[in-house]
Design a protein around this motif. Structure first.
Motif, PDB file in Angstrom:
ATOM      1  N   LEU A   1      45.363  36.732  -6.415  1.00 20.71           N
ATOM      2  CA  LEU A   1      44.611  37.931  -6.073  1.00 20.71           C
ATOM      3  C   LEU A   1      45.412  39.191  -6.403  1.00 20.71           C
ATOM      4  O   LEU A   1      44.871  40.174  -6.894  1.00 20.71           O
ATOM      5  CB  LEU A   1      44.236  37.905  -4.591  1.00 20.71           C
ATOM      6  CG  LEU A   1      43.390  39.054  -4.071  1.00 20.71           C
ATOM      7  CD1 LEU A   1      42.044  39.114  -4.789  1.00 20.71           C
ATOM      8  CD2 LEU A   1      43.187  38.914  -2.575  1.00 20.71           C
ATOM      9  N   CYS A   2      46.711  39.123  -6.174  1.00 21.10           N
ATOM     10  CA  CYS A   2      47.581  40.280  -6.414  1.00 21.10           C
ATOM     11  C   CYS A   2      48.143  40.319  -7.824  1.00 21.10           C
ATOM     12  O   CYS A   2      48.989  41.156  -8.139  1.00 21.10           O
ATOM     13  CB  CYS A   2      48.711  40.289  -5.393  1.00 21.10           C
ATOM     14  SG  CYS A   2      48.110  40.490  -3.700  1.00 21.10           S
ATOM     15  N   GLY A   3      47.699  39.400  -8.700  1.00 24.05           N
ATOM     16  CA  GLY A   3      48.111  39.423 -10.102  1.00 24.05           C
ATOM     17  C   GLY A   3      49.429  38.747 -10.400  1.00 24.05           C
ATOM     18  O   GLY A   3      50.026  38.980 -11.443  1.00 24.05           O
ATOM     19  N   ARG A   4      49.885  37.869  -9.506  1.00 19.61           N
ATOM     20  CA  ARG A   4      51.193  37.254  -9.691  1.00 19.61           C
ATOM     21  C   ARG A   4      51.165  35.852 -10.296  1.00 19.61           C
ATOM     22  O   ARG A   4      52.183  35.321 -10.664  1.00 19.61           O
ATOM     23  CB  ARG A   4      51.922  37.190  -8.357  1.00 19.61           C
ATOM     24  CG  ARG A   4      52.289  38.549  -7.824  1.00 19.61           C
ATOM     25  CD  ARG A   4      52.895  38.470  -6.436  1.00 19.61           C
ATOM     26  NE  ARG A   4      53.760  37.334  -6.234  1.00 19.61           N
ATOM     27  CZ  ARG A   4      55.093  37.401  -6.164  1.00 19.61           C
ATOM     28  NH1 ARG A   4      55.694  38.545  -6.291  1.00 19.61           N
ATOM     29  NH2 ARG A   4      55.800  36.315  -5.961  1.00 19.61           N
ATOM     30  N   GLN A   5      50.010  35.196 -10.382  1.00 17.63           N
ATOM     31  CA  GLN A   5      49.946  33.846 -10.945  1.00 17.63           C
ATOM     32  C   GLN A   5      48.552  33.593 -11.485  1.00 17.63           C
ATOM     33  O   GLN A   5      47.652  34.401 -11.305  1.00 17.63           O
ATOM     34  CB  GLN A   5      50.301  32.781  -9.908  1.00 17.63           C
ATOM     35  CG  GLN A   5      49.158  32.478  -8.937  1.00 17.63           C
ATOM     36  CD  GLN A   5      49.474  31.358  -7.980  1.00 17.63           C
ATOM     37  OE1 GLN A   5      50.528  31.358  -7.385  1.00 17.63           O
ATOM     38  NE2 GLN A   5      48.576  30.428  -7.814  1.00 17.63           N
TER      39      GLN A   5
END
Length: 114
Positions: free
Chosen positions: A57-61
Motif C-alpha cells: 500500500l505504501c509502495g514498498r513491495q
C-alpha cells in the motif's frame, strides 16, 4: 501510496471509500494526490479492504503478500488459482495435495488454530 490504483482496480469511487473508512471524501482525494497520509488505523483498514500488505500500500513491495520473487512462474499461477478458491474448495485441494505428496493431513492442518 497506491490507494488510487487500488480503487480504480476495484471500481471504488471516492465517496464509497470515504464511507468505508469513515473519513471525508476530501481526505480520500488528498490520500490519492499524496497531499495527506492516513493514520495507521486507516492504513490498516485500507490494506485489509484491498487484501494487500501495508508495504505494498505504501509502495514498498509488490502486490502479492507471498514472496513472489522467489516463486517460479508455475508456482505464481498456482497461488493465483488458490486465491480464487472458496474455503470448501481450498480444504479439498489441501487434502488432495497432502495425499499426492504423501504428507499426513494432520501435519498440514494444525490441530489448534493459529
Amino acid at each position: 501510496m497506491r490507494i488510487k490504483e487500488l480503487m480504480q482496480e476495484k471500481g471504488i469511487q471516492q465517496q464509497q471509500m470515504a464511507e468505508l473508512l469513515n473519513v471525508s471524501r476530501a481526505s480520500i482525494y488528498k490520500y490519492q494526490q499524496g497531499k495527506a497520509e492516513p493514520n495507521i488505523e486507516t492504513l490498516i483498514k485500507i490494506a485489509d479492504y484491498f487484501d494487500v500488505s501495508l508495504d505494498y500500500l505504501c509502495g514498498r513491495q509488490n502486490k502479492n503478500l507471498i514472496f513472489a520473487d522467489s516463486l517460479t512462474e508455475t508456482q505464481k499461477k498456482l497461488v493465483a488459482i488458490i486465491k480464487r478458491l472458496t474455503p470448501e474448495q481450498a480444504n479439498f485441494a489441501l487434502g488432495y495435495f497432502s495425499e499426492m505428496l504423501k504428507i499426513p493431513y494432520s501435519e498440514v492442518v494444525p490441530s489448534k488454530p493459529f
